[in-house]
Design a protein around this motif. Structure first.
Motif, PDB file in Angstrom:
ATOM      1  N   ALA A  52       0.829  -1.209   0.000  1.00  0.00           N
ATOM      2  CA  ALA A  52       0.000   0.000   0.000  1.00  0.00           C
ATOM      3  C   ALA A  52       0.864   1.260   0.000  1.00  0.00           C
ATOM      4  O   ALA A  52       0.596   2.219  -0.738  1.00  0.00           O
ATOM      5  CB  ALA A  52      -0.931  -0.007   1.210  1.00  0.00           C
ATOM      6  N   GLU A  53       1.920   1.270   0.819  1.00  0.00           N
ATOM      7  CA  GLU A  53       2.797   2.433   0.881  1.00  0.00           C
ATOM      8  C   GLU A  53       3.540   2.628  -0.431  1.00  0.00           C
ATOM      9  O   GLU A  53       3.700   3.757  -0.910  1.00  0.00           O
ATOM     10  CB  GLU A  53       3.794   2.273   2.034  1.00  0.00           C
ATOM     11  N   SER A  54       3.994   1.524  -1.032  1.00  0.00           N
ATOM     12  CA  SER A  54       4.738   1.600  -2.293  1.00  0.00           C
ATOM     13  C   SER A  54       3.852   2.078  -3.435  1.00  0.00           C
ATOM     14  O   SER A  54       4.260   2.908  -4.250  1.00  0.00           O
ATOM     15  CB  SER A  54       5.341   0.235  -2.637  1.00  0.00           C
ATOM     16  N   VAL A  55       2.623   1.555  -3.489  1.00  0.00           N
ATOM     17  CA  VAL A  55       1.682   1.966  -4.535  1.00  0.00           C
ATOM     18  C   VAL A  55       1.352   3.456  -4.398  1.00  0.00           C
ATOM     19  O   VAL A  55       1.289   4.187  -5.393  1.00  0.00           O
ATOM     20  CB  VAL A  55       0.397   1.122  -4.475  1.00  0.00           C
ATOM     21  N   LYS A  56       1.154   3.914  -3.174  1.00  0.00           N
ATOM     22  CA  LYS A  56       0.860   5.326  -2.941  1.00  0.00           C
ATOM     23  C   LYS A  56       2.023   6.200  -3.371  1.00  0.00           C
ATOM     24  O   LYS A  56       1.834   7.233  -4.032  1.00  0.00           O
ATOM     25  CB  LYS A  56       0.554   5.553  -1.458  1.00  0.00           C
TER      26      LYS A  56
END
Length: 238
Positions: free
Chosen positions: A54-58
């Motif tokens: 989730a953090e990487s996609v954001k």
């Protein structure tokens, strides 16, 4: 409660020794697995890594929105190379007596002269000059840091990746992005140390971050600042 899995693609790599996750602007979430890997185990692993994903996609989404903003069409009039503490004004002189473009750097001025002062030709010439500045100024910094921290540096290369500040090969060769020139000196130093630590661990596991922390205790603050540092790079450099 059932956890919704993100869309992902799988790539079988004969060089891969274990499963690896990547998030890129072009491919989204990519799962790289060794040849013959049992793909049925992938969903369970993705659930375990859901926070990281989730953090990487954001982060990639924010970078993508910035990079795909409407580019400035006019020619650069100045550039601030924060890594070196330099500010250069850019001057254009039409000279029909010479084909192509010549660039002369003198006393804080970049003078481009010639008969082909189109935007495409000018940007290409300026990027060539940035690559030269990396070799002249950032290569010595990388070599000095490698010696100071007793890290095994192979060779040095200049590249212009769109979304990577630098990279380290299995042969311990570091590729430095020309965009590093627009970062602050402390961020440049952190990027170089980060990549030099990959000469010990070619991954981002716990052992890798322990090595990074031993050489740069403030790495978490610097890593966070690096995520928004793309905004300091002029659009034309991309």
């Amino acid at each position: 409660m059932k956890v919704a899995l993100p869309d992902y693609s799988v790539r079988h790599s004969p060089k891969a020794k274990s499963l690896r996750l990547k998030v890129t602007r072009e491919e989204g979430l990519l799962v790289v697995v060794p040849k013959g890997y049992d793909e049925s185990s992938i969903p369970a692993l993705l659930k375990q890594k859901k926070v990281w994903i989730a953090e990487s996609v954001k982060r990639i989404g924010e970078t993508k929105r910035f990079l795909e903003s409407e580019p400035v069409k006019h020619l650069p009039e100045a550039m601030r190379l924060s890594a070196l503490g330099e500010t250069w004004s850019v001057i254009y002189r039409d000279d029909q007596g010479h084909s192509g473009i010549r660039l002369r750097a003198d006393d804080g001025k970049l003078v481009l002269s010639g008969s082909d002062l189109t935007r495409e030709a000018v940007i290409r010439k300026l990027k060539d000059w940035l690559r030269l500045r990396v070799r002249e100024s950032l290569f010595p910094i990388a070599e000095k840091l490698a010696r100071k921290h007793s890290l095994n540096l192979g060779g040095l290369l200049v590249k212009s990746q769109r979304t990577r500040w630098a990279s380290c090969s299995a042969q311990h060769n570091l590729s430095l992005n020309t965009k590093l020139l627009f970062l602050s000196p402390d961020l440049v130093r952190y990027v170089v140390i980060h990549e030099l630590c990959h000469t010990i661990h070619m991954n981002h596991g716990n052992e890798f971050w322990r090595v990074v922390a031993s050489h740069e205790p403030s790495y978490k603050v610097l890593d966070q600042a690096l995520r928004n540092a793309w905004k300091t790079v002029p659009h034309w450099v991309f």
